[in-house]
Design an enzyme around this catalytic site. Sequence first.
Site, PDB file in Angstrom:
ATOM      1  N   ASN A 145       0.863  -1.183   0.000  1.00  0.00           N
ATOM      2  CA  ASN A 145       0.000   0.000   0.000  1.00  0.00           C
ATOM      3  C   ASN A 145       0.899   1.232   0.000  1.00  0.00           C
ATOM      4  O   ASN A 145       1.509   1.566   1.013  1.00  0.00           O
ATOM      5  CB  ASN A 145      -0.900  -0.022   1.235  1.00  0.00           C
ATOM      6  CG  ASN A 145      -1.775   1.213   1.346  1.00  0.00           C
ATOM      7  OD1 ASN A 145      -1.906   1.989   0.397  1.00  0.00           O
ATOM      8  ND2 ASN A 145      -2.382   1.411   2.510  1.00  0.00           N
TER       9      ASN A 145
ATOM     10  N   LYS B 218       0.087   4.287  -0.254  1.00  0.00           N
ATOM     11  CA  LYS B 218      -0.554   5.437   0.391  1.00  0.00           C
ATOM     12  C   LYS B 218      -0.342   6.705  -0.458  1.00  0.00           C
ATOM     13  O   LYS B 218      -0.341   6.627  -1.683  1.00  0.00           O
ATOM     14  CB  LYS B 218      -0.050   5.571   1.828  1.00  0.00           C
ATOM     15  CG  LYS B 218      -0.243   4.269   2.622  1.00  0.00           C
ATOM     16  CD  LYS B 218       0.014   4.411   4.095  1.00  0.00           C
ATOM     17  CE  LYS B 218      -0.198   3.077   4.798  1.00  0.00           C
ATOM     18  NZ  LYS B 218      -0.012   3.180   6.256  1.00  0.00           N
TER      19      LYS B 218
ATOM     20  N   HIS C 243      -9.379   0.671   5.131  1.00  0.00           N
ATOM     21  CA  HIS C 243      -8.111   0.837   5.837  1.00  0.00           C
ATOM     22  C   HIS C 243      -8.325   1.748   7.037  1.00  0.00           C
ATOM     23  O   HIS C 243      -9.149   2.664   7.011  1.00  0.00           O
ATOM     24  CB  HIS C 243      -7.068   1.432   4.890  1.00  0.00           C
ATOM     25  CG  HIS C 243      -5.676   1.407   5.438  1.00  0.00           C
ATOM     26  ND1 HIS C 243      -5.229   2.342   6.355  1.00  0.00           N
ATOM     27  CD2 HIS C 243      -4.632   0.574   5.212  1.00  0.00           C
ATOM     28  CE1 HIS C 243      -3.971   2.072   6.664  1.00  0.00           C
ATOM     29  NE2 HIS C 243      -3.593   1.008   5.987  1.00  0.00           N
TER      30      HIS C 243
ATOM     31  N   GLU D  52      -6.762   4.158   8.198  1.00  0.00           N
ATOM     32  CA  GLU D  52      -6.598   5.592   7.928  1.00  0.00           C
ATOM     33  C   GLU D  52      -7.845   6.164   7.265  1.00  0.00           C
ATOM     34  O   GLU D  52      -8.202   7.321   7.490  1.00  0.00           O
ATOM     35  CB  GLU D  52      -5.354   5.814   7.065  1.00  0.00           C
ATOM     36  CG  GLU D  52      -4.074   5.524   7.830  1.00  0.00           C
ATOM     37  CD  GLU D  52      -2.874   5.265   6.941  1.00  0.00           C
ATOM     38  OE1 GLU D  52      -1.789   5.038   7.505  1.00  0.00           O
ATOM     39  OE2 GLU D  52      -3.006   5.276   5.702  1.00  0.00           O
TER      40      GLU D  52
ATOM     41  N   GLU E 144      -5.111  -5.377  10.602  1.00  0.00           N
ATOM     42  CA  GLU E 144      -4.128  -4.324  10.829  1.00  0.00           C
ATOM     43  C   GLU E 144      -4.415  -3.630  12.158  1.00  0.00           C
ATOM     44  O   GLU E 144      -5.267  -2.730  12.216  1.00  0.00           O
ATOM     45  CB  GLU E 144      -4.185  -3.284   9.704  1.00  0.00           C
ATOM     46  CG  GLU E 144      -3.691  -3.780   8.370  1.00  0.00           C
ATOM     47  CD  GLU E 144      -3.263  -2.611   7.483  1.00  0.00           C
ATOM     48  OE1 GLU E 144      -2.126  -2.627   7.001  1.00  0.00           O
ATOM     49  OE2 GLU E 144      -4.068  -1.687   7.308  1.00  0.00           O
TER      50      GLU E 144
ATOM     51  N   GLY F  86       2.618   2.157  10.934  1.00  0.00           N
ATOM     52  CA  GLY F  86       3.513   3.295  10.815  1.00  0.00           C
ATOM     53  C   GLY F  86       4.203   3.702  12.093  1.00  0.00           C
ATOM     54  O   GLY F  86       4.838   4.756  12.159  1.00  0.00           O
TER      55      GLY F  86
ATOM     56  N   SER G  44       3.679  -2.350  10.340  1.00  0.00           N
ATOM     57  CA  SER G  44       5.143  -2.324  10.480  1.00  0.00           C
ATOM     58  C   SER G  44       5.786  -3.654  10.077  1.00  0.00           C
ATOM     59  O   SER G  44       6.707  -4.136  10.735  1.00  0.00           O
ATOM     60  CB  SER G  44       5.536  -1.931  11.913  1.00  0.00           C
ATOM     61  OG  SER G  44       5.058  -0.635  12.225  1.00  0.00           O
TER      62      SER G  44
END
Length: 250
Positions: free
Chosen positions: A9, A11, A95, A97, A167, A173, A213
Amino acid sequence: MRKPIIAGNWKMHKTVGEALALVRELCGITASVTDVEIVICPTFTALYPVHMAICEGPLRLGAQNMHWEAQGAYTGEISPAMVKEVGCTYVIIGHSERRQYFGETDDTVNKKVKAAIAAELIPIMCVGETLEQREAGITEGVVGRQVRQGLTGLTAEQIAEMVIAYEPVWAIGTGRTASSEDANAVCRYIRQVVTELAGTDSAEKVRIQYGGSVKGENIAELMAKSDIDGALVGGASLDAESFAKIIKFK
């Protein structure tokens, strides 16, 4: 046997030129890989150019998001047909985010999953808990709700063909990674929920990724676990060599 699936991904990184440079590197590095499915998910602006660069190679293309409507007055949105037309096989949906910054809910995730399947795209449906939820001991409650609501209205056959990505929000991150045991425990729980919804056969077929990560140093340990079928990779997928280490985890 479930074929491992590693997805990158990207992003909001990489201009079209940068994306093409990266995919050309990846094409060379991964040309001989046949035992792992590889998906790369660039920004919308780079999807078609990247598709043209990989169409003869082993890589598959995915989008990072899409709307659930076929068309309409939705300024700034992209429809399932548009995603399909530029060469995508996969689409990431829900996701963390998107949930955190752009108001995604379990209901909109479900709408997008259904729309993706109708457009003959394979959804990578993301689920995961926050640090506060993990510390409160409600991981299974949160993840179970996200899985059940995200898959509402789907047939057993449709569920079997899609991908679910676990996730944990607190690991995305941050450099923190769930232990392989903890990650596998949640992936196993997701498979149990799928069993309840769609039966054992679908639960055995559906591929469940871990994301958060993921890097070359921890991928082999994660992939050795019984219920982890791949990885959804963020930062480490932005560099060809680091992503190749993850792809070639065996």
